[in-house]
Design a protein around this motif. Structure first.
Motif, PDB file in Angstrom:
ATOM      1  N   GLN A  17      98.415 -61.381 -25.507  1.00 39.17           N
ATOM      2  CA  GLN A  17      99.113 -62.672 -25.761  1.00 39.17           C
ATOM      3  C   GLN A  17      99.076 -62.918 -27.230  1.00 39.17           C
ATOM      4  O   GLN A  17      98.215 -62.118 -28.030  1.00 39.17           O
ATOM      5  CB  GLN A  17      98.063 -63.823 -25.283  1.00 39.17           C
ATOM      6  CG  GLN A  17      98.092 -63.890 -23.689  1.00 39.17           C
ATOM      7  CD  GLN A  17      99.426 -63.782 -23.106  1.00 39.17           C
ATOM      8  OE1 GLN A  17     100.448 -64.623 -23.272  1.00 39.17           O
ATOM      9  NE2 GLN A  17      99.696 -62.757 -22.288  1.00 39.17           N
ATOM     10  N   CYS A  31      93.255 -69.003 -24.954  1.00 35.49           N
ATOM     11  CA  CYS A  31      94.427 -68.401 -24.417  1.00 35.49           C
ATOM     12  C   CYS A  31      95.318 -69.312 -23.200  1.00 35.49           C
ATOM     13  O   CYS A  31      94.205 -69.822 -22.351  1.00 35.49           O
ATOM     14  CB  CYS A  31      94.250 -66.955 -23.669  1.00 35.49           C
ATOM     15  SG  CYS A  31      95.636 -66.312 -22.890  1.00 35.49           S
ATOM     16  N   LYS A  33      97.430 -68.738 -21.133  1.00 33.27           N
ATOM     17  CA  LYS A  33      97.562 -67.910 -19.797  1.00 33.27           C
ATOM     18  C   LYS A  33      96.318 -67.966 -19.028  1.00 33.27           C
ATOM     19  O   LYS A  33      96.498 -67.931 -17.776  1.00 33.27           O
ATOM     20  CB  LYS A  33      98.165 -66.392 -20.277  1.00 33.27           C
ATOM     21  CG  LYS A  33      98.519 -65.716 -19.040  1.00 33.27           C
ATOM     22  CD  LYS A  33      98.979 -64.251 -19.455  1.00 33.27           C
ATOM     23  CE  LYS A  33      99.554 -63.477 -18.140  1.00 33.27           C
ATOM     24  NZ  LYS A  33      99.831 -62.162 -18.565  1.00 33.27           N
TER      25      LYS A  33
END
Length: 62
Positions: A17, A31, A33
């Protein structure tokens, strides 16, 4: 903190990422994600990276 005398960092995987797209938090960046904190290991020694992986409870992302 205990010291690390023998380490193998070859199996560690880096986060794919974008670091600058993540929000800062107390240990690094969050993060979006995976919702884990990602630690910037770029300025850390192999020993520091190993100690973080060995002595941190839970998953370590970097």
């Amino acid at each position: 903190m205990n010291s690390v005398t023998k380490i193998n960092l070859s199996n560690l995987k880096s986060c794919n990422q974008v670091w600058t797209d993540m929000r800062e938090n107390e240990r690094g960046r969050l993060c979006q994600k995976c919702q884990n904190t990602v630690i910037d290991f770029r300025n850390k020694s192999d020993s520091e990276v190993a100690e973080i992986h060995l002595f941190t409870e839970g998953k370590v992302c970097g």
